[in-house]
Design a protein around this motif. Structure first.
Motif, PDB file in Angstrom:
ATOM      1  N   LYS A 178       0.485  -1.546   0.119  1.00 56.81           N
ATOM      2  CA  LYS A 178       0.063  -0.061  -0.121  1.00 56.81           C
ATOM      3  C   LYS A 178       1.142   1.085   0.114  1.00 56.81           C
ATOM      4  O   LYS A 178       0.471   2.142  -0.455  1.00 56.81           O
ATOM      5  CB  LYS A 178      -0.578  -0.382   0.846  1.00 56.81           C
ATOM      6  CG  LYS A 178      -2.472  -1.369   0.832  1.00 56.81           C
ATOM      7  CD  LYS A 178      -2.659  -1.205   2.377  1.00 56.81           C
ATOM      8  CE  LYS A 178      -4.220  -1.922   2.380  1.00 56.81           C
ATOM      9  NZ  LYS A 178      -4.310  -1.625   3.487  1.00 56.81           N
ATOM     10  N   LYS A 179       1.686   1.083   0.651  1.00 50.54           N
ATOM     11  CA  LYS A 179       2.938   2.547   1.220  1.00 50.54           C
ATOM     12  C   LYS A 179       4.381   2.462   0.277  1.00 50.54           C
ATOM     13  O   LYS A 179       4.302   3.373  -0.086  1.00 50.54           O
ATOM     14  CB  LYS A 179       2.531   2.504   2.794  1.00 50.54           C
ATOM     15  CG  LYS A 179       1.781   2.487   3.381  1.00 50.54           C
ATOM     16  CD  LYS A 179       1.787   3.196   4.385  1.00 50.54           C
ATOM     17  CE  LYS A 179       0.131   2.940   5.419  1.00 50.54           C
ATOM     18  NZ  LYS A 179       0.615   3.873   6.841  1.00 50.54           N
ATOM     19  N   ASP A 180       4.991   1.319   0.286  1.00 44.10           N
ATOM     20  CA  ASP A 180       5.906   1.764  -0.702  1.00 44.10           C
ATOM     21  C   ASP A 180       6.282   2.224  -1.304  1.00 44.10           C
ATOM     22  O   ASP A 180       5.915   1.763  -2.711  1.00 44.10           O
ATOM     23  CB  ASP A 180       6.344   0.466  -1.038  1.00 44.10           C
ATOM     24  CG  ASP A 180       8.194   0.253  -1.031  1.00 44.10           C
ATOM     25  OD1 ASP A 180       9.147   0.832  -0.151  1.00 44.10           O
ATOM     26  OD2 ASP A 180       8.388  -0.110  -2.670  1.00 44.10           O
ATOM     27  N   SER A 181       6.847   3.447  -2.773  1.00 48.28           N
ATOM     28  CA  SER A 181       7.266   3.801  -3.277  1.00 48.28           C
ATOM     29  C   SER A 181       6.860   3.698  -4.518  1.00 48.28           C
ATOM     30  O   SER A 181       6.689   3.889  -5.561  1.00 48.28           O
ATOM     31  CB  SER A 181       7.905   5.197  -3.084  1.00 48.28           C
ATOM     32  OG  SER A 181       7.940   6.199  -4.156  1.00 48.28           O
ATOM     33  N   ALA A 182       8.435   2.367  -4.390  1.00 49.83           N
ATOM     34  CA  ALA A 182       9.254   1.732  -5.424  1.00 49.83           C
ATOM     35  C   ALA A 182       7.941   0.874  -5.982  1.00 49.83           C
ATOM     36  O   ALA A 182       7.560   0.690  -6.997  1.00 49.83           O
ATOM     37  CB  ALA A 182      10.458   1.280  -5.006  1.00 49.83           C
ATOM     38  N   TYR A 183       7.347   0.086  -5.457  1.00 47.36           N
ATOM     39  CA  TYR A 183       6.119  -1.456  -5.555  1.00 47.36           C
ATOM     40  C   TYR A 183       5.393  -0.082  -6.282  1.00 47.36           C
ATOM     41  O   TYR A 183       4.695  -0.707  -7.305  1.00 47.36           O
ATOM     42  CB  TYR A 183       5.917  -1.377  -4.636  1.00 47.36           C
ATOM     43  CG  TYR A 183       5.424  -2.314  -4.568  1.00 47.36           C
ATOM     44  CD1 TYR A 183       5.065  -3.506  -4.848  1.00 47.36           C
ATOM     45  CD2 TYR A 183       3.517  -2.011  -4.851  1.00 47.36           C
ATOM     46  CE1 TYR A 183       3.885  -4.761  -5.341  1.00 47.36           C
ATOM     47  CE2 TYR A 183       2.400  -3.100  -4.540  1.00 47.36           C
ATOM     48  CZ  TYR A 183       2.717  -4.477  -5.438  1.00 47.36           C
ATOM     49  OH  TYR A 183       1.665  -5.356  -5.640  1.00 47.36           O
ATOM     50  N   ASN A 184       4.614   1.051  -6.019  1.00 51.05           N
ATOM     51  CA  ASN A 184       3.908   1.465  -6.569  1.00 51.05           C
ATOM     52  C   ASN A 184       4.142   2.883  -8.111  1.00 51.05           C
ATOM     53  O   ASN A 184       3.677   3.315  -8.362  1.00 51.05           O
ATOM     54  CB  ASN A 184       3.069   2.573  -4.667  1.00 51.05           C
ATOM     55  CG  ASN A 184       2.425   1.509  -4.547  1.00 51.05           C
ATOM     56  OD1 ASN A 184       1.325   0.887  -4.930  1.00 51.05           O
ATOM     57  ND2 ASN A 184       2.392   1.284  -3.248  1.00 51.05           N
ATOM     58  N   ASN A 185       5.175   3.048  -7.412  1.00 50.95           N
ATOM     59  CA  ASN A 185       5.877   3.440  -9.088  1.00 50.95           C
ATOM     60  C   ASN A 185       6.670   2.608  -9.876  1.00 50.95           C
ATOM     61  O   ASN A 185       7.735   2.929 -10.154  1.00 50.95           O
ATOM     62  CB  ASN A 185       6.689   4.981  -8.643  1.00 50.95           C
ATOM     63  CG  ASN A 185       6.000   5.564  -7.850  1.00 50.95           C
ATOM     64  OD1 ASN A 185       5.051   5.926  -8.407  1.00 50.95           O
ATOM     65  ND2 ASN A 185       5.529   5.440  -6.780  1.00 50.95           N
TER      66      ASN A 185
END
Length: 258
Positions: A102-109
């Motif tokens: 939900k929160k990790d920047s690399a995972y979500n980008n």
């Protein structure tokens, strides 16, 4: 005193070196699985513990991770993989994993697979977690055979979990660098149980073990739900969501050898 300083400096240099090495995690971005020739649809995605436990292991040993998906889309987590039965005594880790996605920047980008190919020389290893989602997108993505062949060319560590070894089938036989390798994947019995009792339907692309053997790979498997993985040179493959510790041990060994 001088010896202690030298040892400290040496250990620090090893730590810095590993921190400068990146492992590419390629994830599916599919969220719907078609069953029974498209007559039934089911939510799908990346299997949470197959992804997160591998990620946690790699990062804990000083490696950085970059995520790539088809078209740079954020990966969906298979809702089945949130079930406590896949986490045994690791419920706190499951909650940690849910917070991460939900929160990790690399995972979500994530970057695109095309960008990953452009940057492939930067990566120390390649890892593709399982989940039925990849049978809907990565299996048919033209960039996957390119990536797999690039990493094989340099004998760089390549980890494929559960359903992910099926991606080796996407490489044409006359171009496939893994012909003759020992390989593991979701077993025929486990595949049957998944289709019969969990999904209650058959996907289009199935019988992975049979396809791998037909291609010319030496398929090996453990018992259903076994903590089982296989390493053959740079290639590490594993069987199911319960194989994380075996897979992580062998994949780290491959990284160290490389």
């Amino acid at each position: 005193m001088k010896i202690l300083i030298l040892i400290t400096t040496f250990m620090a240099s090893i730590s810095i070196a590993s921190q400068n090495k990146k492992v590419l995690f390629v994830l599916s971005a599919a969220d719907t699985l078609e069953l029974n020739s498209g007559q039934k649809k089911r939510q799908t995605g990346v299997f949470l513990n197959e992804f997160y436990l591998a990620y946690k292991s790699v990062v804990a040993h000083g490696y950085r991770v970059e995520f790539a998906t088809p078209n740079g889309l954020i990966s969906t987590i298979d809702e089945e993989s949130i079930n406590d039965k896949y986490w045994k005594n690791q419920i706190e880790v499951k909650n940690e994993a849910l917070t991460f996605v939900k929160k990790d920047s690399a995972y979500n980008n994530p970057i695109t697979l095309e960008k990953a190919i452009e940057n492939e020389s930067e990566y120390f290893g390649l890892l593709i977690p399982g989940g039925q989602g990849l049978m809907m997108d990565l299996m048919y993505d033209a960039y996957i055979p390119i990536l797999l062949k690039q990493f094989a060319k340099d004998n760089r560590p390549t980890g494929l979990i559960c359903h992910a070894p099926s991606l080796l089938i996407a490489i044409p036989m006359d171009e496939n660098p893994y012909i003759g390798y020992k390989v593991n994947s979701v077993s025929p019995i486990e595949e049957f149980v998944i289709e019969k009792f969990i999904m209650k339907g058959k996907p289009t692309n199935r019988k992975i073990a049979k396809q791998l053997k037909k291609l010319g790979l030496k398929y090996k498997s453990g018992l259903p739900k076994a903590n089982f993985a296989v390493k053959d040179r740079n290639l590490v493959t594993s069987q199911n969501p319960f194989s994380s510790s075996s897979f992580n041990r062998l994949y780290l060994q491959a990284l160290e050898e490389y």
